[in-house]
Design an enzyme around this catalytic site. Structure first.
Site, mmCIF file in Angstrom:
data_model
loop_
_atom_site.group_PDB
_atom_site.id
_atom_site.type_symbol
_atom_site.label_atom_id
_atom_site.label_comp_id
_atom_site.label_asym_id
_atom_site.label_seq_id
_atom_site.Cartn_x
_atom_site.Cartn_y
_atom_site.Cartn_z
ATOM 1 N N SER A 163 0.851 -1.185 0.000
ATOM 2 C CA SER A 163 0.000 0.000 0.000
ATOM 3 C C SER A 163 0.892 1.243 0.000
ATOM 4 O O SER A 163 1.708 1.414 -0.897
ATOM 5 C CB SER A 163 -0.951 -0.033 1.196
ATOM 6 O OG SER A 163 -1.960 0.937 1.059
ATOM 7 N N HIS A 203 -7.863 -5.171 -0.875
ATOM 8 C CA HIS A 203 -6.785 -4.521 -0.140
ATOM 9 C C HIS A 203 -6.712 -4.981 1.313
ATOM 10 O O HIS A 203 -5.641 -4.954 1.916
ATOM 11 C CB HIS A 203 -6.994 -3.001 -0.184
ATOM 12 C CG HIS A 203 -5.755 -2.211 0.030
ATOM 13 N ND1 HIS A 203 -4.881 -1.911 -0.990
ATOM 14 C CD2 HIS A 203 -5.224 -1.643 1.139
ATOM 15 C CE1 HIS A 203 -3.875 -1.189 -0.519
ATOM 16 N NE2 HIS A 203 -4.055 -1.018 0.764
#
Length: 726
Positions: free
Chosen positions: A564, A681
């Site tokens: 990320s 995610h």
């Protein structure tokens, strides 16, 4: 590609696309890879899959700890204890999350006395395991439970309510509830929550935003909910909501995207809960603020206003403004205030008898005790070790007990209880599975000096037999350097199966506490954001150089790893200092910082990175954007991009574009893309977590020399320690 055993890189045509953006000439030759549905992108992605499959086939030859079957089993053992969360007390019931070692997802358990039962199991909802439990909140009496689930990694939460006694769903589904808190009113018949406006009311590119606070009455259609807050404010706002235990006070907080500023309002809930009259607590301050009304009826405020490391203030909820605040716990120069809790006599005895405060000092937790009226320090809790705690939980009806979770690099998270009557901390709940045999490891905190002279700390975890009596390395070893450096997120000591599997096999694992994180407070965060983002990368490079200089590793045995925002970190590291690293794991990354805010949730991150539509801020972004700093003819490290097709936070386009650019430019080791469908995610099933970690570790082990074909099962890499250390 320099490896003749692998197929050639897939063809990626280069567009002659150069834009004039605020006086900058910006090339974007692989923009076509932004469109996942474009036939060329689909072809390119399928060929990348085939290339990675050929690379992955080499893992079958790995022996020892990194043989696929053995590593999969070992990670399963290291994760086999599972975990248990701190309890949420509601009346005679307590609620908590728990995952046994063989469970794909955690379940929600409700207990009454010694009797407990599973109330909510994501696998029961979806046997395929692609449904994740995003959040849950019991009502104040414990009769009902609001919960949110999403499927396929989208994080697009759907909210429902179930009856705790029967387990039956009594309300919902309510969609558009992503990242929604739930604040129950007494009685369990209604709650405040956060929901986006209907998509047909919004432009297509703004349908992920425009949240509002609503009042929902259980059993009524969501389209009858009453909007109570949010109209006219920033369309990227995230909202928090809470209701005091007695149901008298409603508190709403708002932050624009991920900006390090929070506005707070309070309202006294009248007979008509749908029309609260809000009064400002902290609005327009350049500070993060949280507020709540405690059992004693006073309003407590945790803020970094005039205190970058945090302070606790108190006031009357009928006079909530900043001018009425009185500081109860002042800012400390050496630690960040994380959380507080009060004990009291319980039930009608509401006057606090003790104040507990948890602090983070150089990423390590400590808990101090104080006089609740004056804030004067009275002592400290004896914690199990040098680790980190989360949560200071009390019963809503008060009492002398406080619960918290504790973990460190070799301790599976467990719940501990402090009892004011004895002033002792005791183990209250262990993880439900068997704690595995763990390797004998040592952890050191080291200090590096960044480019501007700032001291940067890092935790180094190594096998005990790989260091001398003073904790210095006996020989350089294959090493993973992990970092994040953003959004005020701290990398505190924590149990990690990935770390232990790597170190057990003879490697060294390092976690860097970089600027941009929250380890040293808000000033530390701001020193690594916006115009100062390069500080984060400089810090990372400084730690890497220290590891080499101090003999922990060498550049041909050093890997960097991040996901990320941490993917942006390692993307910048590999393009700025390809000489420092032999291997890279770049997971779900941000990499094109000129166009990042046009995709996913990117527009909510402009306060962290900068706005590419602004001339000055575009200059910041172009200064480090990895995609724009690829140089032809460079020997880049062996890079593995891992991306998730269900990711609605960070679009996989970033990895596609940088992978194509690196493959065209590099004269070095392989650049590969690992794609995964059905996940996003955030949360994922245990087996998928293990499968991903196995391949990431194998990539790093292969490229740093810790694993090679046919190595014996119990033998670490010979570069790590001598025979006496095996």
């Amino acid at each position: 590609m320099t490896d003749p055993a692998l197929p050639a890189y897939p063809h990626a045509h280069r567009l002659d696309l150069v834009e004039d953006l605020h006086t900058h000439r910006v090339a974007d030759p692989y923009r076509w890879l932004e469109d996942a549905s474009d036939p060329d992108t689909e072809r390119w992605s399928a060929e990348q899959d085939a290339l990675y499959a050929a690379y992955r086939a080499r893992f079958d030859a790995l022996g020892g700890a990194f043989a696929t079957e053995r590593l999969t089993a070992r990670l399963g053992e290291l994760l086999g204890a599972g975990f248990v969360s701190t309890p949420a007390w509601r009346g005679g019931r307590r609620f908590f999350s728990r995952r046994a070692g063989d469970q794909e997802h955690a379940v929600v358990v409700v207990a009454e006395g010694d009797d407990e039962r599973v109330l909510l199991d994501p696998v029961a909802l979806d046997p395929a395991g692609t449904t994740t439990l995003d959040a849950w909140q019991p009502s104040k009496e414990g009769e009902r439970l609001a919960y949110q689930v999403s499927t396929g990694g989208t994080e697009e939460s759907v909210l429902r309510v179930l009856d705790v006694a029967t387990g039956e769903v009594v309300d919902g589904p309510i969609d558009r509830a992503r990242y929604s808190p739930v604040a129950w009113l007494p009685g369990g018949e209604a709650f405040f929550y956060v929901r986006r406006l209907a998509p047909e009311l919004l432009p297509e590119d703004e349908r992920q935003y425009h949240r509002r606070v609503w009042l929902h009455r259980v059993g009524t259609p969501a389209d009858q909910d009453v909007e109570v807050f949010g109209a006219g404010l920033d369309h990227t706002n995230y909202y928090g909501v809470s209701v005091s235990r007695d149901g008298r006070w409603l508190i709403v907080s708002a932050s624009a995207g991920t900006a390090p500023r929070t506005d707070v309002w309070i309202a006294e809930i009248a007979a008509d809960a749908a029309a609260p009259a809000f009064v400002e607590v902290a609005v327009g301050l350049d500070a993060e603020t949280g507020a709540w009304v405690a059992r004693d009826g006073r309003l407590y405020v945790h803020t970094d206003q005039d205190a970058p490391r945090g302070r606790l203030a108190v006031t009357d909820p009928e006079r909530p403004g900043v001018e009425h605040w009185t500081t109860l716990l002042a800012e400390r120069a050496d630690a960040v205030l994380e959380d507080v809790a009060f004990t009291d006599g319980g039930d009608d005895e509401r006057v606090p008898t003790l104040l507990l405060a948890s602090w983070r000092r150089h990423a390590v937790s400590e808990v101090t005790t104080h006089d609740p009226a004056t804030g004067e320090a009275t002592g400290a809790l004896e914690l199990p070790g040098l680790g980190s705690i989360s949560g200071l939980v009390t019963r809503p009806e008060g009492g002398p007990e406080v619960w918290f979770s504790y973990t460190d690099h070799t301790s599976v998270p467990a719940v501990h209880r402090f009892d004011e009557r004895t002033r002792r901390v005791t183990l209250w709940a262990s993880a439900p599975g068997e704690v595995p045999d763990l390797p004998d490891v040592v952890t050191r905190q080291v200090e590096a000096t960044s480019a501007d002279g700032t001291t940067v700390r890092a935790f180094v975890v190594a096998r005990a037999d790989a260091v001398d009596a003073d904790g210095r390395p006996l020989a350089p070893a294959p090493t993973i350097l992990y970092g994040y450096g953003g959004f005020q997120i701290s990398l505190d000591p924590a149990y990690s199966a990935t770390t232990l599997a790597w170190v057990e096999a003879g490697g060294v694992y390092v976690v860097a506490n970089l600027r941009g994180g929250g380890e040293e407070g808000e000033d530390w965060h701001r020193a690594g954001m916006r115009a100062h983002k390069q500080h984060v990368f400089d810090d990372f490079h400084a730690v890497a150089e220290l590891l080499v200089a101090d003999g922990w590793t060498t550049t041909d045995r050093l890997a960097c790893w991040g996901g990320s925002n941490g993917g942006l970190l390692v993307g910048a590291a590999l393009t700025q200092r390809p000489d420092l690293f032999a291997a890279v794991v770049c997971s779900a990354p941000l990499l094109d910082m000129v166009r990042y805010q046009r995709f996913g949730l990117g527009v909510t991150w402009t306060e962290e990175y900068g706005d590419a539509d602004d001339a000055e801020q575009l200059g910041w972004l172009l200064g480090y954007s990895p995609y724009h700093h690829v140089v032809d003819g460079t020997a880049y490290p062996a890079t593995l991009f891992t991306v998730f097709e269900g990711d609605t936070r960070v679009d996989p386009l970033h990895a596609r574009k940088l992978a194509a650019a690196l493959q065209a430019a590099t004269t070095g080791a392989p650049v590969l893309v690992r794609r995964e469908t059905g996940v996003g995610h955030g949360g994922r099933a245990l087996s998928r977590t293990i499968g991903l970690t196995v391949e990431q570790l194998q990539h790093v082990a292969w490229q740093t020399g810790l694993a090679a074909p046919g190595r014996r099962a119990a033998e670490p890499a010979p570069v790590v320690v001598g025979e006496e250390g095996r």
